[in-house]
Structures are given as C-alpha cells and as structure tokens.
Design an enzyme around this catalytic site. Sequence first.
Site, PDB file in Angstrom:
ATOM      1  N   GLU A  72      49.012  26.127  50.165  1.00 38.41           N
ATOM      2  CA  GLU A  72      48.844  25.038  49.214  1.00 38.41           C
ATOM      3  C   GLU A  72      49.383  25.441  47.839  1.00 38.41           C
ATOM      4  OE1 GLU A  72      45.025  22.629  50.968  1.00 38.41           O
ATOM      5  OE2 GLU A  72      44.579  24.332  49.688  1.00 38.41           O
ATOM      6  N   ASN A 107      33.507  26.717  40.473  1.00 42.86           N
ATOM      7  CA  ASN A 107      33.745  25.483  41.223  1.00 42.86           C
ATOM      8  C   ASN A 107      33.068  25.587  42.572  1.00 42.86           C
ATOM      9  OD1 ASN A 107      35.521  24.288  39.268  1.00 42.86           O
ATOM     10  ND2 ASN A 107      37.061  25.779  39.929  1.00 42.86           N
ATOM     11  N   CYS A 125      50.728  25.791  40.108  1.00 48.31           N
ATOM     12  CA  CYS A 125      49.963  26.933  40.603  1.00 48.31           C
ATOM     13  C   CYS A 125      50.440  27.227  42.028  1.00 48.31           C
ATOM     14  CB  CYS A 125      48.483  26.542  40.573  1.00 48.31           C
ATOM     15  SG  CYS A 125      47.396  27.776  41.289  1.00 48.31           S
ATOM     16  N   CYS A 140      44.108  35.508  52.211  1.00 48.20           N
ATOM     17  CA  CYS A 140      43.978  36.587  51.220  1.00 48.20           C
ATOM     18  C   CYS A 140      43.079  37.668  51.804  1.00 48.20           C
ATOM     19  CB  CYS A 140      43.351  36.040  49.942  1.00 48.20           C
ATOM     20  SG  CYS A 140      43.257  37.254  48.609  1.00 48.20           S
ATOM     21  N   SER A 148      41.584  38.919  37.008  1.00 48.09           N
ATOM     22  CA  SER A 148      40.341  38.245  37.399  1.00 48.09           C
ATOM     23  C   SER A 148      39.218  39.259  37.319  1.00 48.09           C
ATOM     24  CB  SER A 148      40.471  37.689  38.821  1.00 48.09           C
ATOM     25  OG  SER A 148      41.468  36.700  38.838  1.00 48.09           O
ATOM     26  N   LEU A 149      38.508  39.243  36.202  1.00 48.39           N
ATOM     27  CA  LEU A 149      37.506  40.279  35.952  1.00 48.39           C
ATOM     28  C   LEU A 149      36.157  39.868  36.542  1.00 48.39           C
ATOM     29  CD1 LEU A 149      37.131  43.022  34.585  1.00 48.39           C
ATOM     30  CD2 LEU A 149      36.473  41.817  32.498  1.00 48.39           C
ATOM     31  N   ASN A 150      35.637  38.761  36.071  1.00 49.77           N
ATOM     32  CA  ASN A 150      34.461  38.113  36.690  1.00 49.77           C
ATOM     33  C   ASN A 150      33.135  38.849  36.569  1.00 49.77           C
ATOM     34  OD1 ASN A 150      36.236  36.099  37.438  1.00 49.77           O
ATOM     35  ND2 ASN A 150      36.642  37.002  39.427  1.00 49.77           N
ATOM     36  N   CYS A 152      40.458  26.099  41.071  1.00 50.40           N
ATOM     37  CA  CYS A 152      40.450  27.546  41.307  1.00 50.40           C
ATOM     38  C   CYS A 152      39.455  27.901  42.404  1.00 50.40           C
ATOM     39  CB  CYS A 152      39.994  28.292  40.055  1.00 50.40           C
ATOM     40  SG  CYS A 152      41.045  28.078  38.652  1.00 50.40           S
ATOM     41  N   SER A 199      48.441  36.519  38.234  1.00 50.60           N
ATOM     42  CA  SER A 199      47.004  36.796  38.173  1.00 50.60           C
ATOM     43  C   SER A 199      46.622  37.742  39.305  1.00 50.60           C
ATOM     44  CB  SER A 199      46.245  35.475  38.306  1.00 50.60           C
ATOM     45  OG  SER A 199      44.862  35.697  38.297  1.00 50.60           O
ATOM     46  N   CYS A 222      36.861  38.113  47.929  1.00 57.12           N
ATOM     47  CA  CYS A 222      35.960  37.797  46.807  1.00 57.12           C
ATOM     48  C   CYS A 222      34.918  36.768  47.272  1.00 57.12           C
ATOM     49  CB  CYS A 222      36.759  37.239  45.627  1.00 57.12           C
ATOM     50  SG  CYS A 222      37.971  38.413  45.004  1.00 57.12           S
ATOM     51  N   GLY A 250      46.128  33.950  47.790  1.00 52.64           N
ATOM     52  CA  GLY A 250      46.702  35.283  47.951  1.00 52.64           C
ATOM     53  C   GLY A 250      46.621  36.153  46.714  1.00 52.64           C
ATOM     54  N   GLU A 251      46.878  37.444  46.933  1.00 49.39           N
ATOM     55  CA  GLU A 251      46.882  38.423  45.853  1.00 49.39           C
ATOM     56  C   GLU A 251      48.346  38.813  45.594  1.00 49.39           C
ATOM     57  OE1 GLU A 251      45.049  39.925  43.524  1.00 49.39           O
ATOM     58  OE2 GLU A 251      46.872  41.076  43.157  1.00 49.39           O
ATOM     59  N   CYS A 256      35.178  32.877  46.387  1.00 55.86           N
ATOM     60  CA  CYS A 256      36.461  32.196  46.569  1.00 55.86           C
ATOM     61  C   CYS A 256      36.615  31.692  48.000  1.00 55.86           C
ATOM     62  CB  CYS A 256      37.604  33.155  46.229  1.00 55.86           C
ATOM     63  SG  CYS A 256      39.231  32.406  46.434  1.00 55.86           S
TER      64      CYS A 256
HETATM   65  N1  SAH Z   1      44.186  36.912  43.815  1.00 56.65           N
HETATM   66  C1  SAH Z   1      44.577  36.596  42.483  1.00 56.65           C
HETATM   67  C2  SAH Z   1      45.143  35.202  42.382  1.00 56.65           C
HETATM   68  C3  SAH Z   1      44.137  34.088  42.638  1.00 56.65           C
HETATM   69  S1  SAH Z   1      43.740  33.428  41.123  1.00 56.65           S
HETATM   70  C4  SAH Z   1      43.413  36.821  41.540  1.00 56.65           C
HETATM   71  O1  SAH Z   1      42.338  37.153  42.009  1.00 56.65           O
HETATM   72  O2  SAH Z   1      43.605  36.757  40.336  1.00 56.65           O
HETATM   73  C5  SAH Z   1      42.390  32.501  41.442  1.00 56.65           C
HETATM   74  C6  SAH Z   1      41.464  32.493  40.229  1.00 56.65           C
HETATM   75  O3  SAH Z   1      40.401  31.591  40.514  1.00 56.65           O
HETATM   76  C7  SAH Z   1      40.832  33.849  39.991  1.00 56.65           C
HETATM   77  O4  SAH Z   1      40.749  34.110  38.627  1.00 56.65           O
HETATM   78  C8  SAH Z   1      39.440  33.688  40.558  1.00 56.65           C
HETATM   79  O5  SAH Z   1      38.536  34.539  39.901  1.00 56.65           O
HETATM   80  C9  SAH Z   1      39.159  32.221  40.312  1.00 56.65           C
HETATM   81  N2  SAH Z   1      38.233  31.647  41.273  1.00 56.65           N
HETATM   82  C10 SAH Z   1      38.111  31.929  42.572  1.00 56.65           C
HETATM   83  N3  SAH Z   1      37.133  31.202  43.134  1.00 56.65           N
HETATM   84  C11 SAH Z   1      36.644  30.411  42.164  1.00 56.65           C
HETATM   85  C12 SAH Z   1      35.633  29.399  42.127  1.00 56.65           C
HETATM   86  N4  SAH Z   1      34.949  29.067  43.218  1.00 56.65           N
HETATM   87  N5  SAH Z   1      35.391  28.791  40.961  1.00 56.65           N
HETATM   88  C13 SAH Z   1      36.104  29.102  39.848  1.00 56.65           C
HETATM   89  N6  SAH Z   1      37.080  30.018  39.829  1.00 56.65           N
HETATM   90  C14 SAH Z   1      37.342  30.675  40.974  1.00 56.65           C
END
Ligand code: SAH
Length: 344
Positions: free
Chosen positions: A94, A294, A107, A114, A218-220, A337, A196, A118, A163-164, A121
């Site tokens: 997608e 989300n 995007c 992937c 993507s620190l989180n 996202c 990213s 995580c 994907g990463e 996700c």
């Molecule tokens: N694998 C890469 C590229 C994906 S980016 C990465 O991890 O950066 C996807 C972004 O969406 C990341 O910053 C991730 O932290 C965020 N994301 C994933 N699941 C999400 C969700 N349910 N709600 C909000 N953001 C989310």
Amino acid sequence: MKNNKIDIKDLNKEELASWLSQRNISSFHAGQILKWVYLHRKDSFDMMTDLSKNLRNLLCEHFEIKRLDKKNIEVSKDGSKKYLFTLDDGNHIESVLIPEKEHYTLCISSQVGCAQGCKFCLTAKIGFIRNLKQSEIISQVRDIQEDINNPSELTNIVFMGMGEPLSNYKNVIGAINIFTDSDFGMRFSNRRITVSTAGLVSILPNLGKDTKVNLAISLNASNNNIRNTLMPINLRYPIEKLIDSCKNYSLSPRKRITFEYVLIKNINDSSNDAKELATLLRPIKSKINLIPYNAHEGSDFMRPNRDNILNFQEILIKSGYTVFIRESKGQDISAACGQLYCKS
Ligand code: SAH
C-alpha cells in the site's frame, strides 16, 4: 502472461550503460533512455524517438517499463488516498497520497510486510514477506504521479509505509538516487524525501554518507524498559546505541533529525516520559513529531486524551524543542500511520 524481461527501473544508469557497452552500443544512450522513462514518463521504447529503430527493438526484446497493478484506491474524507497494489508475484503493498495545503506528500512502502514486530503497528502482524525491488519502490511514485492533475505538485516522499527501509538498503538507495537525480531522474529535492527507521543502528551511518535525504527515527519511548516492550529492535540496539549513532550521524548544516513518538495511553504518555525524552535528545539537533496512537483491531492500545497530548507537547516545548502533533490523515480508510495491512 509472464515473461523474462527485466523492468528497466531495476537498473541504475551505470548498469544500463554497461549493458549497452557490452553490446558495443554507446553508453551515452543510457541517460537518454532513462530520461524517457523518468522525466517524460513514457511506458514504451517505441516512443523514444531519438533512439535508432534497432536500439529500440533491442531494448524491447530485453526490457519492459512496467506499471504496478492498482487493485484498489480508497479515498478518505480528508482527501488522502490509499492505493492497494498487486505485485507480479501476487503480494500486495500500500501507498498513501496525502494532500497538503500546496502540495502532495506520498507515503511509500519499502517491503512486503515487515520484520520489526513493533507491538503498536498493524503492518507488523503480516510479518516479513520480502523486500521490494528498486522498480517497485520507484513505481509507487511514478504511477501515482500520473493520477495528479499536475504531477509536479507531488513534491514530498516519505518512506513511512510498510516495511523497514534500512533493511532493504540497496534498493531504497537505488530508488532515492533515481528520485533525486537532476539530469535523467525524477528531480525530487533531497530536502523533501524522508527515510524513517525503527533504528537499524548497523546501517544508519551509511544513510548519512550515501544520501542527503532527511532522517526520521521512530523512537516511541524514552527508556529501554518501555522501548523493549514496544519495539523488539531495541533489544538488539538499545536506546544508548541509537542515540549515539544519531549523535554521530553525518547531518548537513541546518538540518535536524526528526524523532517520531507514538503516544499511547498509560504506556509512554506521562509527564515523566516527556521529561526523560527532553533529557535524552539534548545532545542531538532534533525536532519531535508526536503521533497520537491510531487504533486498529490488532491491538488493545489506546490514544491518550487531548489534554495529555497537549501536556506532553508543552513539557517538550518548554525544554526548547520544536514539537508537532501529527494527526495522521486517512484514519477512516485505515491509511494512517501503523494501519497499513493490505486488506483487499
Ligand atoms: N519501519 C519504519 C517505517 C515505518 S514508519 C519505521 O519504523 O520508522 C511508520 C511510523 O508510524 C513509525 O513512526 C511508527 O512509529 C508509526 N506508527 C506505527 N503504528 C502506529 C499507530 N498504530 N499509531 C500511530 N503511529 C504508528
């Protein structure tokens, strides 16, 4: 019917030049051919009128200029569009086209599924299927440009789909080179492309050396305890290693690294988390994007309420950071996202 022809978008200019030289044809034509493909967006070698008929026939025999199969397009009420593509081997990916005030951001995906796992996700639930080819990465941009009245309004590309990107490094870099080449390529500005990553520390330094595109991490979470539970990659590359790698990252002057932080209720959204984050990022030229979680069927996490989100932002702003709250677009069509899952 399937054939053995190579999609010419899988070759970079040097590879095409050497393919030509091997057949005693001037490598000069490589640039001409790629201009037709990327600048003039032609899909047939027959249209390349400045090449001899013989060369066009030879190219037809060995190569093709493919389009992706658009299986479905969903349009959100906020205007964003989610494209579902079927690949040659039947897999799906997608891409999401996001209208901004004066331009579009696209995007794109770098892998089918992937491997990062995580917890928040949805793409992670698919697991890893395969890397995308260079041509499949490029085609997402090239094909979707055709759907925009004025294709030049698509100015920004973010590798934030499925994907990463850093674990499909070679093909991602190959695609970026085509996107940004100002001679035969698609002439995107490096400043408007963002890669990213979940934090693949072993590859990260290469991105800074090989490209001038923007980096988002993507620190989180602001400590290992929490990050370990959300992102398995943190067990391999803990926060100290990631931050170190960011500190040493070769960044052009005036540029900053973007840190993405998905805010999840009662998991990583407290005032203490915000303060810890402020301390953690102190040594790095950074800006912060807060992404309220989300929701999706795949997990029980919840988004914090508005006041908590604003409080988190305020603590960081008071510590001197530039902080945006990124409300993901396309939530009604699962294009936001972390919601890409290829439900067809
Ligand atoms: N694998 C890469 C590229 C994906 S980016 C990465 O991890 O950066 C996807 C972004 O969406 C990341 O910053 C991730 O932290 C965020 N994301 C994933 N699941 C999400 C969700 N349910 N709600 C909000 N953001 C989310």
